[in-house]
Scaffold this motif. Sequence first.
Motif: not given
Length: 265
Positions: A225-228, A230-242
């Motif tokens: 996840a450090s390679m993203e 934000a350095g995290a998987w950001e599940h909440g933001r992923t769900a929000l954007v999709l």
Amino acid sequence: MNAVALGFDRTLLELKMYSREKEAVFFSFLFPILMLALFSVIFGDEMEAGGSQMSAAEYFLPGMISAGILLTSFQTMAMSVAAERDDGTLKRLRSTPMPPVSYFLGKVGLVVTTALAQQVLLLAVARFAFGVELPDTADRWFTFAWVFGLGAFAGTVLGTAYSSLATARTIGAVVVAPMLILQFISGVYFAFTDIPSWLQHIASIFPLKWIAQGMRSAFFPDQLASMEMAGAWEHGRTALVLGGWAVAGLVLCVLTFKWFKRGTT
């Protein structure tokens, strides 16, 4: 219930027509599977991500899954609806007693069936042909499921709306070119951290980047996840954007969908 029954019948018809379109089957259904096999054969076990060694199949699988979702939803819908509008199919359907909702249920059935079949085949190839270890916990499969569902729904409604931008003759170029660009800048073929930051920000506007990130969170070890960005998987933001793209696509469908070819009534 009659509309639902007609939608099921329409789904069967859509699948039959789709299977006869060899170009559509290749570029929207088989392309990610063939690309995964190609990358796996070329790169073998030489991939490195976040200091960890992994096979090419393990590295590229989340990206191929993500591309496959948009190809079977967005690209399929945009091209098929544009073709049916131009050849008069939509006009003829609109004049029949079939409820309009049955037509859209048929299209949704086509996307769901082909997308699920593609994912099953893709995962089977990865597991049995290239030895990729699939997720072994319920929470990772849950992540796979909701990212798949939101991505496929967003792709379906956006593809339907996008079909109004071009004719059947030009829709191929109008769809394929942006899709290729998004695949290259969204972490499908390259590590997202290797992409220039200004392109990362552009990719972050569109669904594919978030589908790919969500799929990486389901298949990659947590330390990656450090390679993203934000350095995290950001599940909440992923769900929000999709979810935001899904709602926006649905609104655009309602506002822009046309049963008739331009210049006809």
